[in-house]
Motif scaffolding. Structure first.
Motif, short mmCIF file in Angstrom:
data_model
loop_
_atom_site.label_atom_id
_atom_site.label_comp_id
_atom_site.label_asym_id
_atom_site.label_seq_id
_atom_site.Cartn_x
_atom_site.Cartn_y
_atom_site.Cartn_z
N VAL A 1 30.47 22.24 -31.73
CA VAL A 1 30.37 23.65 -32.11
C VAL A 1 30.59 23.80 -33.60
O VAL A 1 29.94 24.59 -34.27
CB VAL A 1 31.39 24.50 -31.32
N THR A 2 31.55 23.03 -34.14
CA THR A 2 31.81 23.01 -35.57
C THR A 2 31.41 21.64 -36.11
O THR A 2 30.99 20.76 -35.36
CB THR A 2 33.29 23.25 -35.85
N GLY A 3 31.55 21.46 -37.41
CA GLY A 3 31.35 20.13 -37.98
C GLY A 3 30.07 19.96 -38.74
O GLY A 3 29.30 20.89 -38.95
N LYS A 4 29.83 18.71 -39.14
CA LYS A 4 28.74 18.38 -40.04
C LYS A 4 27.41 18.11 -39.32
O LYS A 4 26.36 18.09 -39.93
CB LYS A 4 29.12 17.15 -40.88
N ARG A 5 27.50 17.86 -38.00
CA ARG A 5 26.30 17.55 -37.23
C ARG A 5 26.45 18.07 -35.81
O ARG A 5 27.41 17.73 -35.12
CB ARG A 5 26.05 16.04 -37.24
N LYS A 6 25.49 18.87 -35.37
CA LYS A 6 25.61 19.51 -34.06
C LYS A 6 25.37 18.54 -32.92
O LYS A 6 26.18 18.42 -32.00
CB LYS A 6 24.63 20.68 -33.96
N GLU A 7 24.23 17.84 -32.94
CA GLU A 7 23.87 16.94 -31.84
C GLU A 7 24.20 15.50 -32.22
O GLU A 7 23.82 15.03 -33.30
CB GLU A 7 22.40 17.07 -31.49
N ASN A 8 24.89 14.80 -31.33
CA ASN A 8 25.37 13.46 -31.63
C ASN A 8 25.04 12.51 -30.50
O ASN A 8 25.17 12.85 -29.32
CB ASN A 8 26.89 13.48 -31.85
N GLU A 9 24.62 11.32 -30.87
CA GLU A 9 24.36 10.25 -29.90
C GLU A 9 25.00 8.98 -30.43
O GLU A 9 24.79 8.59 -31.59
CB GLU A 9 22.86 10.05 -29.72
N VAL A 10 25.81 8.36 -29.61
CA VAL A 10 26.55 7.17 -30.07
C VAL A 10 26.45 6.08 -29.01
O VAL A 10 26.64 6.34 -27.82
CB VAL A 10 28.02 7.52 -30.37
N ASP B 1 23.85 21.93 -38.51
CA ASP B 1 23.05 21.11 -37.61
C ASP B 1 22.90 19.69 -38.14
O ASP B 1 22.73 18.74 -37.36
CB ASP B 1 21.66 21.73 -37.43
N GLU B 2 22.98 19.53 -39.45
CA GLU B 2 22.76 18.22 -40.05
C GLU B 2 23.41 18.20 -41.43
O GLU B 2 23.44 19.22 -42.14
CB GLU B 2 21.25 17.98 -40.17
N THR B 3 23.92 17.03 -41.82
CA THR B 3 24.52 16.85 -43.14
C THR B 3 24.00 15.55 -43.74
O THR B 3 23.95 14.52 -43.06
CB THR B 3 26.04 16.79 -43.06
N LYS B 4 23.61 15.61 -45.03
CA LYS B 4 23.13 14.43 -45.74
C LYS B 4 23.89 14.29 -47.08
O LYS B 4 24.00 15.24 -47.84
CB LYS B 4 21.63 14.53 -46.03
N PHE B 5 24.37 13.09 -47.30
CA PHE B 5 24.97 12.75 -48.60
C PHE B 5 23.84 12.34 -49.54
O PHE B 5 23.04 11.46 -49.22
CB PHE B 5 25.96 11.61 -48.42
N LEU B 6 23.78 12.97 -50.72
CA LEU B 6 22.71 12.68 -51.66
C LEU B 6 23.16 11.80 -52.82
O LEU B 6 22.41 10.94 -53.28
CB LEU B 6 22.09 13.97 -52.20
N ALA B 7 24.39 11.99 -53.30
CA ALA B 7 24.87 11.18 -54.43
C ALA B 7 26.35 11.47 -54.65
O ALA B 7 26.88 12.48 -54.19
CB ALA B 7 24.06 11.48 -55.70
N GLY B 8 26.99 10.54 -55.38
CA GLY B 8 28.37 10.80 -55.79
C GLY B 8 29.27 9.60 -55.68
O GLY B 8 28.91 8.55 -55.14
#
Length: 674
Positions: A120-129, A581-588
């Motif tokens: 419900v919260t967080g950096k990514r809604k749908e997760n598969e592990v 729904d989705e989070t992407k790291f671009l640089a840093g």
């Protein structure tokens, strides 16, 4: 009269028992004879385990890339000491079992697992592990007690946990944990010192520091190293943490000293919670202790994007989550610590939430002093404007000596449930619970019991003055966010606390450390100067609600600060998303800069902040943003304008050059593609 058994029959029984015993012994293996391995489904992560009769169990974690292996965590000791009691003529006789030595392996089990879950919260809604697990069972040669260790290799990291099998209804105590983490000294460590014990601590509110691995916690800063701890070693990034913490254990951290880069696990201090509660956790039945977790990669972006803490956590205990709505909230306390006792001030922040399209407003400490009917009056006022209210509560109880009201309600289950029933019926949407000051087992049990009872009465929960997240947001989705950070409130304290000086650097460390493991209630957007001078630019502050993830994002500044800004900035803050729904790291890089992209629906938000006192030019690559639009609005710094923005067209596949000021930043909001 019973017939006596014949000698032949007794001989057969004796031979059968002897053969059975020999069969068991034949299957048992001394530790000197065995090693075990388990690899992740993608083959990148490998856990190795070995045993020595005298030294006990050790583990090693390896990362594979291009058919080459690199050691992430070198051979490290592991084990626990448990205690149970033998009853002899009504006297309790303690029996301790040191599972770090004198072990015999007798059984193992392999598991291939796969999970899908939604957040419900967080950096990514749908997760598969997917994962491979190997469970190893050991018998102690002296006490005959059994220990199981579960080793799990996932594509993004590794974990293990200790399990005491079901030994009946009697509790066992954990007297010691021997777990070590051998990082070595040829590495860098980004760690948060574990707080000193004060009226308000420990609460994970110290600043992160960057030191060579093996460095002891500076005596002036704390009494150990907190979780999560980030290391750069051997060309790899490793984030140490724990997950799956339940009511039958305490929260852990790291000891202050790490000779030769070997870190050791530590439990809560005896003086925490005013000395109440034991430092020895106890559990009954099948006692599963928390996962010791390791996010591992050669790419720091994988650490930032990791959901390992949730992958290891217990599944959701709430079947219907439709009532749980993340969102932004106005908050009066940051600008005026006494505002929660003034109905007029609180109503101004409710109006702010209404005008900005934010679903919530927070009523902070001592609100009962505003009037006898403060809650009822404010809820009715907010309801007219379709704004939900959260109300502050003191967690104490016996665990703290802080007088802020209301208190002496939430530590007792009967009074807690009575209060939750009352405020839920009034239309209160959630609670903020503060001042826990301990990681002892009885306090961990209080956190989880609050979440459980609040879920029954459909109340959202925010924890402050609290422990670090350990995966609870998956298990209890009504947990919106937790503090456990040196956040924006420190601008409001004495000038003697130079928060503004190190805030820019801290802000670029947190996405790689604290915010990886759970929602973080930093309370961003401090345009107005308070007691501690702010050095970040307006664009840096504007970027923080995207850089920092929090299920409820308490936006700190005043109604004037938000309502008098240009319309184009109001458009940015209007109904600002707080779950992604989705989070992407671009640089840093931690302590220097960070650029992160987050998607809500079809709209991408990209934000970057500069943690250093020098201007920079960034060439930002948007190729990771699948199905992004080409039209965007950029919010950034300008020497001529405080609130600067412009429209842009960014063709697919093209990088963009963005210049940021010292301690500056930017936000880019892409228009939804047609």
């Amino acid at each position: 009269m019973m017939n006596k058994p014949s000698l032949l029959r007794l001989t057969h029984i004796t031979i059968f028992i002897a053969m059975a015993a020999l069969s068991l012994l034949a299957n048992a293996k001394t530790l000197d004879e065995r090693q075990w391995q388990v690899k992740s489904p993608n083959g990148k992560i490998e856990i190795r385990v070995r045993g020595n009769k005298a030294l006990g169990l050790e583990y090693q974690i390896v990362h594979w890339h291009n058919e080459q292996e690199k050691v992430a965590v070198d051979w490290s000791k592991m084990g626990i000491t448990s205690r149970y009691y033998d009853v002899n003529e009504q006297q309790l006789i303690p029996i301790d079992t040191d599972f770090s030595k004198d072990l015999t392996y007798f059984r193992g089990k392999r598991i291939r697992g796969k999970q899908t879950y939604s957040m419900v919260t967080g950096k990514r809604k749908e997760n598969e592990v997917a994962y491979y697990q190997r469970s190893l069972n050991f018998k102690h040669d002296i006490t005959n007690q059994i220990l199981r260790v579960d080793f799990r290799a996932l594509d993004t990291g590794a974990a293990f946990r200790y399990v005491l099998p079901n030994n009946g209804v009697l509790h066992h105590q954990l007297r010691a944990e021997i777990t070590e983490f051998n990082i070595g000294t040829n590495a860098q460590h980004w760690g948060q010192p574990y707080d000193f014990i004060t009226m308000y601590h420990p609460s994970y509110e110290t600043e992160y520091v960057n030191v060579p691995a093996g460095t002891s916690t500076p005596e002036k800063l704390g009494t150990g190293w907190g979780f999560p701890s980030l290391f750069n070693t051997n060309g790899l990034w490793v984030l140490l943490h724990e997950s799956g913490l339940g009511k039958q254990f305490h929260g852990s951290h790291l000891q202050p000293d790490a000779p030769n880069g070997v870190y050791k696990i530590a439990g809560p201090l005896a003086e925490e919670a005013l000395g109440n509660g034991s430092i020895y956790p106890a559990g009954a039945g099948e006692w599963k202790m928390p996962w010791r977790s390791f996010a591992v990669s050669n790419d720091i972006g994988d650490i930032v994007e990791s959901n390992l803490v949730y992958d290891l956590a217990e599944p959701s205990k709430i079947d219907d989550v439709k009532w749980i709505k993340p969102g932004a909230a106005s908050w009066s306390w940051w600008s005026d610590h006494t505002s929660s006792t003034d109905i007029k001030s609180l109503k101004a922040f409710i109006v702010l939430a209404d005008k900005m399209g934010w679903p919530y407003s927070l009523v902070d400490a001592n609100w009962p002093d505003a009037s006898e009917t403060a809650m009822q009056d404010l809820v009715a006022y907010a309801k007219e404007r379709k704004v939900g209210l959260l109300f502050w509560y003191n967690s104490g109880g016996p665990n703290n000596f802080i007088p802020e009201q209301p208190r002496n309600i939430l530590h007792d289950r009967q009074s807690r449930r009575k209060e939750f029933k009352r405020i839920s019926a009034l239309g209160v949407k959630g609670i903020k619970v503060d001042f826990f000051q301990s990681d002892k087992q009885f306090v961990i049990e209080q956190y989880l019991s609050i979440l459980e009872d609040a879920a029954e009465f459909k109340l959202l929960v925010v924890f402050h003055g609290c422990t670090i997240p350990r995966g609870w947001e998956r298990t209890w989705p009504n947990l919106m966010t937790m503090e456990a950070v040196r956040g924006g409130e420190f601008y409001t304290f004495s000038e003697d606390i130079p928060y503004g000086l190190y805030a820019p650097k801290q802000n670029t460390i947190l996405p790689f450390t604290r915010n990886v493991v759970g929602s973080m209630d930093y309370t961003p957007v401090a345009y107005t100067h308070r007691q501690s001078k702010r050095y970040t630019t307006f664009a840096h502050e504007t970027a923080l609600p995207i850089i920092f993830e929090s299920g409820i994002q308490h936006l700190a500044d005043t109604p004037d600060a938000f309502l008098k800004m240009p319309e184009v900035y109001k458009d940015y803050f209007w109904k600002l998303p707080t779950s992604w729904d989705e989070t992407k790291f671009l640089a840093g890089a931690p302590g220097e800069e960070v650029i992160i992209a987050r998607r809500k629906g079809k709209k991408w938000y990209v934000a970057g902040i500069n943690g250093e006192n020098e201007a920079k030019e960034w060439k930002v690559d948007f190729s990771k943003l699948i199905n992004r639009g080409t039209e965007a609005r950029l919010y950034t710094d300008s020497e001529e304008e405080k609130y600067f923005s412009l429209k842009l067209t960014i063709p697919k596949g093209k990088k963009m050059s963005i210049t940021v000021q010292p301690f500056g930043g930017f936000v880019m909001v892409f228009k939804e593609p047609k």
